[in-house]
Design a protein around this motif. Structure first.
Motif, PDB file in Angstrom:
ATOM      1  N   GLN A 189      -7.468   2.703   4.223  1.00  0.00           N
ATOM      2  CA  GLN A 189      -8.626   3.415   3.659  1.00  0.00           C
ATOM      3  C   GLN A 189      -8.708   4.849   4.157  1.00  0.00           C
ATOM      4  O   GLN A 189      -9.247   5.714   3.469  1.00  0.00           O
ATOM      5  N   TYR A 190      -8.181   5.088   5.346  1.00  0.00           N
ATOM      6  CA  TYR A 190      -8.243   6.426   5.916  1.00  0.00           C
ATOM      7  C   TYR A 190      -7.087   7.313   5.470  1.00  0.00           C
ATOM      8  O   TYR A 190      -6.912   8.415   5.998  1.00  0.00           O
ATOM      9  N   ARG A 191      -6.291   6.854   4.477  1.00  0.00           N
ATOM     10  CA  ARG A 191      -5.235   7.681   3.896  1.00  0.00           C
ATOM     11  C   ARG A 191      -5.414   7.869   2.393  1.00  0.00           C
ATOM     12  O   ARG A 191      -4.613   8.558   1.774  1.00  0.00           O
ATOM     13  N   THR A 192      -6.420   7.277   1.796  1.00  0.00           N
ATOM     14  CA  THR A 192      -6.566   7.345   0.341  1.00  0.00           C
ATOM     15  C   THR A 192      -6.862   8.752  -0.157  1.00  0.00           C
ATOM     16  O   THR A 192      -6.635   9.055  -1.329  1.00  0.00           O
ATOM     17  N   LEU A 193      -7.339   9.629   0.701  1.00  0.00           N
ATOM     18  CA  LEU A 193      -7.610  11.003   0.266  1.00  0.00           C
ATOM     19  C   LEU A 193      -6.328  11.737  -0.089  1.00  0.00           C
ATOM     20  O   LEU A 193      -6.362  12.743  -0.786  1.00  0.00           O
ATOM     21  N   ASP A 194      -5.189  11.260   0.419  1.00  0.00           N
ATOM     22  CA  ASP A 194      -3.903  11.848   0.011  1.00  0.00           C
ATOM     23  C   ASP A 194      -3.782  11.848  -1.506  1.00  0.00           C
ATOM     24  O   ASP A 194      -3.336  12.809  -2.134  1.00  0.00           O
ATOM     25  N   ARG A 195      -4.170  10.739  -2.114  1.00  0.00           N
ATOM     26  CA  ARG A 195      -4.030  10.582  -3.559  1.00  0.00           C
ATOM     27  C   ARG A 195      -5.232  11.140  -4.299  1.00  0.00           C
ATOM     28  O   ARG A 195      -5.114  11.705  -5.382  1.00  0.00           O
ATOM     29  N   SER A 230       0.833  -1.213   0.000  1.00  0.00           N
ATOM     30  CA  SER A 230       0.000   0.000   0.000  1.00  0.00           C
ATOM     31  C   SER A 230       0.863   1.257   0.000  1.00  0.00           C
ATOM     32  O   SER A 230       0.559   2.234  -0.705  1.00  0.00           O
ATOM     33  N   THR A 231       1.917   1.250   0.791  1.00  0.00           N
ATOM     34  CA  THR A 231       2.801   2.414   0.844  1.00  0.00           C
ATOM     35  C   THR A 231       3.441   2.682  -0.511  1.00  0.00           C
ATOM     36  O   THR A 231       3.570   3.842  -0.936  1.00  0.00           O
ATOM     37  N   ASP A 232       3.832   1.615  -1.214  1.00  0.00           N
ATOM     38  CA  ASP A 232       4.464   1.761  -2.525  1.00  0.00           C
ATOM     39  C   ASP A 232       3.464   2.225  -3.576  1.00  0.00           C
ATOM     40  O   ASP A 232       3.740   3.138  -4.361  1.00  0.00           O
ATOM     41  N   ARG A 233       2.283   1.611  -3.602  1.00  0.00           N
ATOM     42  CA  ARG A 233       1.291   1.949  -4.630  1.00  0.00           C
ATOM     43  C   ARG A 233       0.751   3.378  -4.445  1.00  0.00           C
ATOM     44  O   ARG A 233       0.545   4.106  -5.423  1.00  0.00           O
ATOM     45  N   LEU A 234       0.513   3.790  -3.189  1.00  0.00           N
ATOM     46  CA  LEU A 234      -0.053   5.114  -2.934  1.00  0.00           C
ATOM     47  C   LEU A 234       1.020   6.194  -2.813  1.00  0.00           C
ATOM     48  O   LEU A 234       0.690   7.371  -2.658  1.00  0.00           O
ATOM     49  N   LYS A 235       2.302   5.760  -2.828  1.00  0.00           N
ATOM     50  CA  LYS A 235       3.426   6.698  -2.715  1.00  0.00           C
ATOM     51  C   LYS A 235       3.296   7.570  -1.450  1.00  0.00           C
ATOM     52  O   LYS A 235       3.394   8.799  -1.498  1.00  0.00           O
ATOM     53  N   LEU A 236       3.083   6.902  -0.337  1.00  0.00           N
ATOM     54  CA  LEU A 236       2.896   7.597   0.928  1.00  0.00           C
ATOM     55  C   LEU A 236       4.248   7.930   1.557  1.00  0.00           C
ATOM     56  O   LEU A 236       5.238   7.226   1.353  1.00  0.00           O
ATOM     57  N   SER A 237       4.284   8.973   2.351  1.00  0.00           N
ATOM     58  CA  SER A 237       5.509   9.376   3.045  1.00  0.00           C
ATOM     59  C   SER A 237       5.775   8.451   4.218  1.00  0.00           C
ATOM     60  O   SER A 237       4.924   7.659   4.631  1.00  0.00           O
ATOM     61  N   ASN A 238       6.977   8.565   4.780  1.00  0.00           N
ATOM     62  CA  ASN A 238       7.323   7.753   5.946  1.00  0.00           C
ATOM     63  C   ASN A 238       6.427   8.073   7.140  1.00  0.00           C
ATOM     64  O   ASN A 238       6.071   7.194   7.920  1.00  0.00           O
ATOM     65  N   ARG A 239       6.062   9.360   7.259  1.00  0.00           N
ATOM     66  CA  ARG A 239       5.163   9.727   8.360  1.00  0.00           C
ATOM     67  C   ARG A 239       3.791   9.095   8.149  1.00  0.00           C
ATOM     68  O   ARG A 239       3.169   8.617   9.101  1.00  0.00           O
ATOM     69  N   ALA A 240       3.294   9.083   6.906  1.00  0.00           N
ATOM     70  CA  ALA A 240       2.010   8.453   6.630  1.00  0.00           C
ATOM     71  C   ALA A 240       2.066   6.955   6.931  1.00  0.00           C
ATOM     72  O   ALA A 240       1.088   6.361   7.418  1.00  0.00           O
TER      73      ALA A 240
END
Length: 509
Positions: free
Chosen positions: A499-505, A459-469
């Motif tokens: 699911q509660y971080r998808t709004l980032d993208r 999920s972190t790789d696909r959504l390109k989330l930061s380390n903090r996320a």
């Protein structure tokens, strides 16, 4: 003649001992005030003189010198009026000096001699208790905020004459009887309840998770979808405040002069500053380095409605308190550190007109306007908000048909059980909830199954989330596992947390 009266001063939310030394000497009539007093303390000369005369006492015509020791700390506020008046009456022989032993005195005087309430009564009483003082004389209107303090006699006074009669033995004032904290808890009344929120099951589930782990939440939805109502329901599902938390929160409000009429805070604070609030009003400041809204929300909820409408510098000032749990305010004449550990609930529209993604209204905004609107919130601040949830409007026909949903008491019971699990897990680590986990304790507390690890990395790789996320997802998943009763985090908890971080993208990608 020299008389010394024990009193208290304030430094942030901590009290410290102040000795009011009054010296009466022969010479030209004068009234000198030393010991680094500010303007409000120097003005006490006229208040004390008028109050004494209007209470029937003869004011001495000799040379009066009042020293507020220690002399290297700035003294602020009118709380020294009553001890100065008592010290002068002791010098003139009206009050016996031995009656003032082991008694701390503070209070403001009106010109007619009545005693008015002062800011910071609770921290001053706690300071006196820690110093071993046996009794405190304070304004009767300050009694409600200190009535749960045990181990020290609290003597309420309404008038200078009553104070003199007490010390001379003419009419002693009986100390108040302490009220148990549990008795105050039973008198709470919440203004809002989740049973009145129709529909929005996914949003309510997210807020339950946020309450259980102390997580910050951003709600995005059209106007009228219920964001504000659900935010106002949040205190009703948070666990009961412990006595230590109630004292800490009340101390902040006492210093700020915003203690409710009921006195000691038994409900978790809910602060909702307007979007026009200044940096100083939100973070704190002023000449006395007073606490701001983020400190008044300590142990409770800070609600920022219409988040993009706040000034950029005001929002960026939240970043450090969200990470550290405290804020240090430095001014020319004062410096204070206030605790600022709160649940941040934010709400906003998805676009300037508010109808982006609505099933009933058409959006009138251009892509450039939407982008400009969303960019008012910086990425670093967004990263510090653990959960991003969408709140959809409910059609009118569903509102009329929907029955009352689960009440706040039932949700609070589950939340309290999850918090108890966290308190046992983090015993002796100075951590109260999952949201406060740091890099040192994260790996130890958030044990995962192999399936959970694989899903989180994917999920972190696909959504390109930061380390903090990444760490925010892990903390939220830990809370979901606590609610579900699991010791280790499994893939379903990771999936729900993601699911509660998808709004980032979706909005900011």
């Amino acid at each position: 003649m020299l008389a010394t009266v024990s009193s208290c001063g304030l430094n942030g939310i901590d009290g410290y001992a102040v000795n009011v030394e009054v010296n009466l000497a022969s010479g030209i009539p004068a009234f000198d005030m030393v010991g680094l007093p500010d303007a409000s303390v120097r003005e006490s000369r006229e208040r004390v003189k008028a109050a004494s005369k209007n209470s029937g006492f003869q004011f001495p015509g000799n040379h009066l010198t009042v020293n507020l020791a220690p002399a290297d700390l700035k003294k602020e506020g009118p709380a020294y009026d009553l001890p100065i008046a008592v010290g002068i009456l002791c010098c003139t022989g009206i009050i016996p000096a031995e009656s003032l032993c082991d008694t701390c005195i503070f209070g403001e005087l009106s010109l007619d001699g009545s005693v008015r309430p002062v800011r910071g009564a609770l921290p001053m009483v706690i300071s006196a208790l820690e110093r071993g003082v046996k009794r405190v004389m304070l304004p009767e209107d300050n009694i409600n905020e200190v009535r749960c303090i045990e181990g020290i006699e609290l003597i309420p006074v309404q008038h200078l004459v009553a104070a003199v009669d007490h010390f001379t033995g003419k009419a002693s004032i009986s100390p108040i009887v302490p009220v148990p904290y549990q008795a105050l808890l039973q008198r709470r009344e919440f203004l809002e309840d989740f049973k009145n929120v129709k529909g929005q099951s996914s949003a309510k589930r997210a807020l339950e998770i946020a309450a259980a782990g102390g997580h910050n939440v951003l709600m995005i939805g059209s106007p009228g979808s219920g964001k504000t109502l659900m935010a106002r329901c949040m205190p009703s599902i948070l666990p009961d405040m412990t006595f230590a938390e109630a004292l800490e929160s009340t101390r902040i409000h006492s210093v700020a002069g915003s203690v409710p009429p009921s006195g000691l805070l038994t409900e978790r604070p809910f602060r909702s500053p307007h979007h026009t609030a200044s940096h100083a009003s939100l973070v704190g400041g002023g000449t006395g380095a007073l606490p701001g809204e983020i400190s008044k929300a300590h142990n409770g909820v800070l609600f920022l409605d219409e988040l993009p409408e706040y000034k950029r510098d005001v929002l960026e000032a939240l970043r450090q308190p969200l990470e550290d749990g405290f804020v240090t305010i430095t001014r020319v004449n004062a410096q204070a550190t206030y605790p600022s550990r709160f649940v941040l609930i934010c709400s906003m529209n998805p676009c300037p007109c508010g109808n982006l993604g609505s099933r009933t209204q058409q959006c009138r905004c251009t892509p450039i306007e939407i982008k400009r609107y969303l960019n008012r919130i910086s990425g670093p601040l967004l990263d510090r908000i653990d959960m991003h949830i969408e709140v959809e409007s409910i059609p009118a026909e569903q509102l009329s048909e929907a029955a009352l949903s689960e009440d706040s008491a039932s949700i609070r019971e589950r939340v309290s059980k999850a918090r108890e699990v966290q308190l046992r897990r983090y015993a002796n680590k100075r951590i109260h909830s999952n949201a406060e986990l740091n890099a040192r304790t994260l790996a130890e507390a958030c044990t995962m199954t192999d399936a959970a690890k694989e899903l989180l990395l994917l999920s972190t790789d696909r959504l390109k989330l930061s380390n903090r996320a990444y760490t925010r997802i892990l903390k939220v998943a830990r809370t979901i596992a606590d609610l579900d009763g699991f010791d280790a985090i499994d893939a379903p908890q990771i999936a729900e947390a993601v699911q509660y971080r998808t709004l980032d993208r979706k909005y900011w990608g």
